[in-house]
Design a protein around this motif. Structure first.
Motif, short mmCIF file in Angstrom:
data_model
loop_
_atom_site.label_atom_id
_atom_site.label_comp_id
_atom_site.label_asym_id
_atom_site.label_seq_id
_atom_site.Cartn_x
_atom_site.Cartn_y
_atom_site.Cartn_z
N GLU A 17 -3.62 15.18 -0.62
CA GLU A 17 -3.12 14.80 0.69
C GLU A 17 -3.68 15.65 1.81
OE1 GLU A 17 0.90 13.82 1.33
OE2 GLU A 17 1.29 13.20 -0.74
N PRO A 21 3.14 4.19 -4.21
CA PRO A 21 2.09 5.04 -4.80
C PRO A 21 1.88 4.78 -6.29
CG PRO A 21 4.11 6.30 -4.59
CD PRO A 21 4.39 4.94 -3.97
N ALA A 48 -5.23 3.86 3.91
CA ALA A 48 -4.33 4.02 2.77
C ALA A 48 -5.14 4.07 1.49
CB ALA A 48 -3.32 2.89 2.68
N ARG A 49 -4.64 4.82 0.52
CA ARG A 49 -5.22 4.76 -0.81
C ARG A 49 -4.98 3.36 -1.38
NH1 ARG A 49 -8.74 7.03 -2.19
NH2 ARG A 49 -8.27 9.06 -3.13
N LEU A 94 0.82 -1.21 0.00
CA LEU A 94 0.00 0.00 0.00
C LEU A 94 0.85 1.26 0.00
CD1 LEU A 94 -2.80 -1.00 2.54
CD2 LEU A 94 -3.14 -0.49 0.12
N SER A 95 2.05 1.16 0.53
CA SER A 95 2.91 2.35 0.63
C SER A 95 3.52 2.74 -0.71
CB SER A 95 4.02 2.10 1.65
OG SER A 95 4.97 1.16 1.15
N PHE A 102 -0.41 7.28 1.67
CA PHE A 102 0.48 6.15 1.37
C PHE A 102 1.33 5.78 2.59
CE2 PHE A 102 -0.42 8.14 -2.75
CZ PHE A 102 -1.01 7.04 -3.39
#
Length: 442
Positions: free
Chosen positions: A84, A15, A107-108, A12-13, A92
């Motif tokens: 953001e 982008p 998280a996105r 998830l981190s 993220f």
């Protein structure tokens, strides 16, 4: 040693944002995502064959005892852009908020759609480690530009079609386990999309000579366009119960009190009454019973003291099963009722074919829902309101379904494509079990 949640947070981190203007996409983050998958799921990458298609989309093949009637599990690795400043937690950062059953992962992409993608990998990695061999081939299809209706999934389908692959069952993102959507239904429902609405953009344009804003005509282009927009709003598409919606109501009728039970069961007779009532139930139920149209983009003059020589409005139209690009365009033309308003169709695709809500493929999905997500959940067919990559797979399979195996609240669904997207950790972990059960039943 890392846990499933650790691996989910790491992915998830990254982008992996996609843009309609692909020149804005950062290819390196998709390469990074690919490398992370290889590192985090080594057994999957040892056992399964992998093809990189259309630059960044991924197709895996897990050979089974038979290559006939394969299963395709789908998800997409790209996510929509973020603002953001609107987020309570870094989009993220993959932060966990709360503890125990209340723990949420913010998280996105937590739901749309890395939640499914990572859950699939977790199920496959565990089964490969246990020495499991599926009865039939299994394909994992992960597009890289689903959010922009890009070429990834289409290229994967073309690749499979060239190889003569005709899946017996395709499952992509879609409906979830929900409560409170359908009036009077007192049980959680697994909304399995058997079809999805078509999507099109219709551009309305009004042209005039232009000039200085100090001497405007009686009906400038912007005013004529505004009138057209308002006329369309005042004349929405007609309501009706499409066959999958009637089937949904019939399926849920035993779980409703009278007189709703009879109304839902006799949808072929009570359809007009129910369709009218659904328009009053909110945006989700309204979208189940009619084609929708909404203006999403406007443009006019290049300066504040200049008359527009061209005023434009983009109309996003979602076509209900049974409607077509041509019929929708004709409706807009009648509603606007102004020959000076030009109409141009862009980015159009008709509603998908309807997959059966009976038979062995449907039973495999329904059984996996009940056995892993909850015995009180009622699987039901429905028309998916948004578009997905699965629509391309209808060219090679008659059994294409859309279901995300997570129990989502209204606020969690509202966060999709918005700020503060999140998923409860416990809910996501249960989803892994769903994919495992579906694979074992292959």
């Amino acid at each position: 040693m890392s846990t499933p949640l650790d691996r989910f947070r790491e992915l998830l981190s990254i982008p992996t944002v996609s843009y309609a203007d692909e020149s804005r996409m950062d290819a390196s983050v998709f390469d990074e995502f690919h490398r992370a998958l290889e590192r985090l799921y080594p057994k999957t990458h040892e056992r399964l064959e992998r093809d990189v298609i259309a630059r960044h989309s991924l197709l895996y093949r897990w050979p089974g005892t038979s290559s006939e009637d394969p299963l395709v599990l789908m998800a997409h690795m790209d996510v929509v852009p973020v603002v953001e400043a609107e987020w309570q937690h870094p989009p993220f950062g993959a932060e966990i908020v709360g503890e125990g059953e209340d723990a949420e992962l913010h998280a996105r992409g937590a739901i749309d759609d890395k939640g499914s993608l990572v859950a699939i990998f977790e199920a496959v990695e565990t089964l490969v480690a246990e020495g499991f061999t599926p009865a039939r081939d299994i394909y994992l299809s992960f597009g890289h530009n689903e959010e922009t209706a890009g070429d990834g999934a289409r290229a994967i389908v073309a690749h499979l079609e060239e190889r003569g692959i005709h899946p017996a069952l395709v499952l992509d993102e879609g409906g979830a386990v929900v409560e409170g959507i359908i009036p009077g239904v007192d049980v959680p429902t697994a909304m399995v999309g058997v079809a999805e609405r078509g999507v099109m953009t219709l551009v309305m344009t009004v042209r005039e000579q232009g000039g200085h804003a100090s001497t405007p005509p009686a009906m400038p282009a912007t005013a004529r366009l505004a009138r057209a927009i308002d006329r369309l709003r005042r004349k929405p598409f007609p309501t009706r119960l499409a066959p999958p919606v009637r089937a949904m109501l019939a399926t849920l009728s035993p779980h409703t009190p009278e007189p709703l039970r009879t109304l839902f069961r006799r949808g072929e007779i009570t359809g007009p009454l129910l369709a009218g009532a659904f328009t009053l139930g909110g945006p989700e139920t309204n979208a189940m019973v009619r084609t929708t149209a909404v203006v999403t983009e406007l443009s006019g003059a290049p300066g504040e003291n200049v008359l527009a020589t061209s005023a434009k409005a983009s109309v996003n139209i979602r076509l209900l099963t049974g409607d077509t690009i041509e019929s929708a365009t004709a409706h807009v033309r009648r509603a606007v009722a102004d020959e000076k308003v030009e109409l141009e169709v862009r980015h159009a695709s008709n509603p998908s074919p309807v997959s059966p809500w009976r038979g062995e493929p449907w039973r495999r999905i329904a059984s996996a829902v009940v056995s892993t997500l909850g015995g009180d959940i009622v699987p039901t067919p429905y028309v998916q309101l948004g578009a997905s990559d699965s629509r391309w797979f209808t060219a090679i399979s008659d059994h294409v379904y859309r279901f995300t195996p997570f129990h989502l609240t209204r606020s969690e669904r509202d966060a999709l494509h918005s700020h503060n997207e999140r998923i409860r950790v416990e809910v996501w972990l249960r989803g892994i079990g769903f994919y495992r059960a579906l694979i074992e039943a292959s």
